[in-house]
Design an enzyme around this catalytic site. Sequence first.
Site, PDB file in Angstrom:
ATOM      1  N   THR A  56       0.825  -1.206   0.000  1.00  0.00           N
ATOM      2  CA  THR A  56       0.000   0.000   0.000  1.00  0.00           C
ATOM      3  C   THR A  56       0.858   1.254   0.000  1.00  0.00           C
ATOM      4  O   THR A  56       0.430   2.311  -0.468  1.00  0.00           O
ATOM      5  CB  THR A  56      -0.947  -0.019   1.212  1.00  0.00           C
ATOM      6  OG1 THR A  56      -1.749  -1.205   1.154  1.00  0.00           O
ATOM      7  CG2 THR A  56      -1.863   1.187   1.247  1.00  0.00           C
ATOM      8  N   TYR A  63       4.765 -12.567   4.965  1.00  0.00           N
ATOM      9  CA  TYR A  63       3.686 -11.995   4.160  1.00  0.00           C
ATOM     10  C   TYR A  63       3.370 -12.952   3.017  1.00  0.00           C
ATOM     11  O   TYR A  63       4.123 -13.074   2.066  1.00  0.00           O
ATOM     12  CB  TYR A  63       4.143 -10.636   3.640  1.00  0.00           C
ATOM     13  CG  TYR A  63       3.153  -9.850   2.812  1.00  0.00           C
ATOM     14  CD1 TYR A  63       1.805 -10.200   2.734  1.00  0.00           C
ATOM     15  CD2 TYR A  63       3.573  -8.712   2.132  1.00  0.00           C
ATOM     16  CE1 TYR A  63       0.910  -9.455   1.980  1.00  0.00           C
ATOM     17  CE2 TYR A  63       2.688  -7.955   1.368  1.00  0.00           C
ATOM     18  CZ  TYR A  63       1.365  -8.327   1.298  1.00  0.00           C
ATOM     19  OH  TYR A  63       0.479  -7.579   0.542  1.00  0.00           O
ATOM     20  N   LYS A 117       1.158 -12.324   7.926  1.00  0.00           N
ATOM     21  CA  LYS A 117       0.078 -11.600   7.266  1.00  0.00           C
ATOM     22  C   LYS A 117      -0.433 -12.501   6.157  1.00  0.00           C
ATOM     23  O   LYS A 117       0.307 -12.851   5.230  1.00  0.00           O
ATOM     24  CB  LYS A 117       0.573 -10.282   6.683  1.00  0.00           C
ATOM     25  CG  LYS A 117      -0.497  -9.538   5.887  1.00  0.00           C
ATOM     26  CD  LYS A 117       0.050  -8.264   5.258  1.00  0.00           C
ATOM     27  CE  LYS A 117      -1.033  -7.561   4.437  1.00  0.00           C
ATOM     28  NZ  LYS A 117      -0.540  -6.308   3.804  1.00  0.00           N
TER      29      LYS A 117
END
Length: 297
Positions: free
Chosen positions: A50, A140, A168
Amino acid sequence: MMNQRDLQGIYVPVITPFLPDGTLDTPSYRAHVKKLLAHGIQGLVVNGTTGESPTVSWEEVKALTEETRALIREQGTSVPIVVGTGTNDTAATVSRTEMAARLGADGVLVVVPYYSRPSQEGIIAHFRQVAQIGIPVIVYEIPARTGVRLTVDTARTILDIDGVIGMKDSSGGTELVTALTPLTDKPVLCGEDPCLFDALRAGAAGGMTASANVYTDSFCEAYRLAASGRLEDAGAAFARLLPLIRLLFQEPNPSPLKWLLARQGVIASDAVRLPLTPITGGLADALERLLSSHERS
């Protein structure tokens, strides 16, 4: 540094604001992070997807991390700072992780190596090397971007590595968190925003939630309701957020987020770096309608 008990609640992967000429907009970043901290989030992620990590230089990561640390001190909080350091090159990932540790990051977010599509054994070896640096590592998993999917056995093996404190999970559903919950005491955060409520019910400890860059208090309240066992109220709260989440991922993240933050006056510009582009007029109109409905309610 953080530990696995810190990995719960709403972590926000922060957008990286740019001026129209493409340079870093530090004043907007400060204003945005200050606003996020005021809403009681549990953590911040610098240089995540992001944050446009593929096009942000390490000098810019350093500047953003230092700004974030200064803001946390100013606010008198102890919110952990997680810095994204993962690449598809183990040596480069190790080097970036070492630099993040020197910058004072509390943990690092390390993506499963992308593009190369390594074997499960290669992925495990990658994380073993990164974990040797000594800073807490969050795995991740995002197969839509990496081109390879972790098996449950591989995920459990990586979570068992000393120094890896959690994961995550952006695998696109709740299957992985459901499978891992009885196998490990290390926390899994949901990274797939539309799945957040279902993931919490399946055992996730929270969310690393891009959408929480906007209406942050609503995401934090929905999490608190779920964590306190008020699942019916939490489900209703998440249902109110779903139209927003769906629009924010209708076009490549974080362009819609940046448009909305600029429209709200939080950041100066919705500029993104190529190959990302600003959102289309149709999505802008849809977000404008959503924003207007929120302002009226």
